[in-house]
Scaffold this motif. Structure first.
Motif, short mmCIF file in Angstrom:
data_model
loop_
_atom_site.label_atom_id
_atom_site.label_comp_id
_atom_site.label_asym_id
_atom_site.label_seq_id
_atom_site.Cartn_x
_atom_site.Cartn_y
_atom_site.Cartn_z
N TRP A 122 -58.71 47.24 45.07
CA TRP A 122 -57.37 47.84 45.14
C TRP A 122 -56.29 46.88 45.63
O TRP A 122 -55.27 47.30 46.18
CB TRP A 122 -57.37 49.12 45.99
N PHE A 123 -56.53 45.58 45.48
CA PHE A 123 -55.47 44.58 45.77
C PHE A 123 -55.22 43.76 44.50
O PHE A 123 -56.13 43.61 43.67
CB PHE A 123 -55.89 43.65 46.91
N CYS A 130 -57.68 43.11 52.20
CA CYS A 130 -57.43 42.15 51.14
C CYS A 130 -58.28 40.90 51.36
O CYS A 130 -58.24 40.31 52.43
CB CYS A 130 -55.94 41.79 51.14
N LYS A 131 -59.03 40.50 50.32
CA LYS A 131 -59.94 39.35 50.47
C LYS A 131 -59.32 38.06 49.92
O LYS A 131 -59.93 37.00 50.01
CB LYS A 131 -61.25 39.60 49.69
N ASN A 132 -58.16 38.18 49.28
CA ASN A 132 -57.59 36.99 48.65
C ASN A 132 -56.17 36.69 49.14
O ASN A 132 -55.29 36.33 48.37
CB ASN A 132 -57.61 37.14 47.12
N LEU A 133 -55.97 36.84 50.46
CA LEU A 133 -54.64 36.62 51.03
C LEU A 133 -54.16 35.20 50.78
O LEU A 133 -52.99 34.95 50.52
CB LEU A 133 -54.67 36.90 52.54
N LYS A 134 -55.10 34.25 50.87
CA LYS A 134 -54.74 32.84 50.72
C LYS A 134 -54.19 32.55 49.30
O LYS A 134 -53.15 31.89 49.15
CB LYS A 134 -55.96 31.98 50.99
N GLU A 135 -54.87 33.09 48.29
CA GLU A 135 -54.41 32.86 46.90
C GLU A 135 -53.06 33.55 46.68
O GLU A 135 -52.18 33.00 46.02
CB GLU A 135 -55.41 33.43 45.88
N ILE A 136 -52.93 34.75 47.23
CA ILE A 136 -51.64 35.46 47.08
C ILE A 136 -50.53 34.65 47.75
O ILE A 136 -49.45 34.47 47.20
CB ILE A 136 -51.74 36.89 47.66
#
Ligand code: PMP
Ligand code: GLU
Length: 411
Positions: free
Chosen positions: A146-147, A180-186
């Motif tokens: 859901w992110f 959220c597991k992809n904060l760095k990419e975002i």
């Protein structure tokens, strides 16, 4: 008198979260047994030392500086620097009556468009429309927790074109209960495309795998953090929140302060003094225990609800789950929730309030209908909490979950 109301206000209805709270109270008064899984409020008491600090400061009656008590802002900055490895000073913090107000002030000041991932908290979109900011929904999926993925975000940014853009991110998330597991990419996409991020970290300390993670760590110059005493210290009704705005955006902050100075003047003085205790004291024991209780109850509900008729992702933080009912005869998630309330007494909120298509049978379930004070008193350590304790101290959650599960078998 005709046409008293502005066009952008006409379509708004009272906030779904507050409305379900009122509706449940009404039904309970009428003698109906209700399982209050609709409203999202911390079930735990405010830690005693913080309550003591409030009592001690009940005589503080003067207006405080508009931006907030300097000592409180110093303590909030230190607290955030510890959690995010950033370098905020008190000048970058604004204290507001709840973080909801801080967000609203941001919308009023901001010139540009807003990106909201679905799922997003109920009040973001209405606040944007009150302030006449255009909202672009960014679809997410169960498979991606859901992110949005970085790619999906970049595509959305490109489709909006050359405008100022503000992305609102909330992890752990209300309503999905996911982190959220992809904060760095975002963060990398946001930085590359020079968009602003509002990171709503109100559930930050209620992340079940514990490690605090803020997107501001990866993109400090473009991230505005908001949080409050409401969820992690159980003090929603005290109405104390804040935003942290990086130094390079000081002009934006000063405009927000101007709007605040013309509207709420300053936050209640005794509450600000008490909040110093919250942000300087050591409440790790309280946080660890409350987080563990919520995690265990979330797991309990998840395990007992997931079935062929209910899709649901495991709890990762905050106090929400997002059950999806399949093969229903209903036209909208709102019809579905009304029917569930009528048939079982379980109050849920429809996914349509959180940015989902109204035909999607998604709902938000808040597993907070229990006496948090009693549960806390009877939790001796931070180890896994047995189901017998949940049955004893969270009976409404147990009973409501079972009613819901039974109901879904007839779909
Ligand atoms: N953000 C989220 C995701 C929330 O669930 C809430 C709950 N009320 C808020 C912001 C606002 O909280 P408050 O104004 O009490 O700080
Ligand atoms: N945050 C809570 C919820 O989502 C309720 C408080 C509010 O809406 O201001 O249910």
């Amino acid at each position: 008198m005709k046409n008293l109301v502005k066009k952008n206000i006409l379509d708004l209805t009272p906030s779904a979260t507050l409305a379900i709270n009122e509706k449940c109270k009404e039904l309970i008064l009428k003698g109906k047994k209700i399982y209050r899984f609709g409203f999202g409020q911390s079930p735990f008491p405010v830690p005693e030392k913080i309550v003591e600090a409030l009592k001690k400061n009940a005589d503080k009656k003067d207006y405080l500086p508009m931006q907030g008590l300097p000592e409180l802002r110093v303590s909030i900055a230190k607290h955030l620097n510890y959690l995010t490895q950033n370098d905020y000073s008190k000048d970058e913090i604004l204290v507001t009556p709840g973080s909801k107000e801080a967000m609203y002030l941001m919308h009023v000041a901001f010139k540009g468009d807003i990106i909201l991932p679905s799922s997003s908290w109920v009040s973001y979109a209405p606040q944007a429309s009150i302030a006449n900011n255009k909202v672009h929904w960014l679809k997410t999926s169960r498979e991606n927790n859901w992110f949005p993925t970085a790619k999906e975000l970049e595509k959305k940014i490109k489709s909006i074109g050359k405008k100022n853009i503000l992305l609102i991110l909330n992890s752990p998330n209300n309503p999905s209960g996911a982190t959220c597991k992809n904060l760095k990419e975002i963060a990398e996409v946001a930085k590359k495309n020079k968009i602003l991020i509002h990171s709503d970290e109100i559930y930050g300390l209620l992340k079940f795998d514990v490690e605090y993670e803020s997107i501001s760590t990866y993109y400090p110059e473009g991230t505005i953090i908001s949080s409050s005493l409401s969820k992690c210290f159980g003090a929603g009704g005290w109405r104390l929140g804040f935003i942290a705005v990086p130094k390079n955006l000081s002009d934006f902050l000063s405009r927000i302060k101007t709007i605040g100075s013309e509207t709420f003047s300053s936050v209640s003085s005794p509450i600000q003094y008490a909040a110093i205790e919250a942000y300087t004291g050591d409440y790790s024991d309280y946080i660890v225990k409350t987080r563990q209780i919520l995690n265990s109850i979330g797991q309990y509900v998840y395990n007992n609800l997931k079935s062929n008729n209910i899709l649901i992702n495991p709890p990762q933080g905050a106090f929400y789950l997002m059950p999806e009912f399949i093969n229903t005869k209903f036209k909208t998630s709102s019809d579905l929730c009304n029917s569930i309330l009528e048939d079982t007494g379980v109050a849920l909120l429809p996914g349509s309030g959180f940015g989902f298509n109204k035909q999607a049978m998604l709902t938000r379930l808040s597993y907070t209908d229990f006496n948090g004070g009693e549960f806390l008193k009877n939790t001796t350590n931070s180890k896994k909490i047995e189901n017998s304790l949940i049955e004893k101290y969270a009976p409404n959650v147990v009973e409501g979950t079972s009613k819901l599960s039974e109901w879904s078998k007839n779909l």
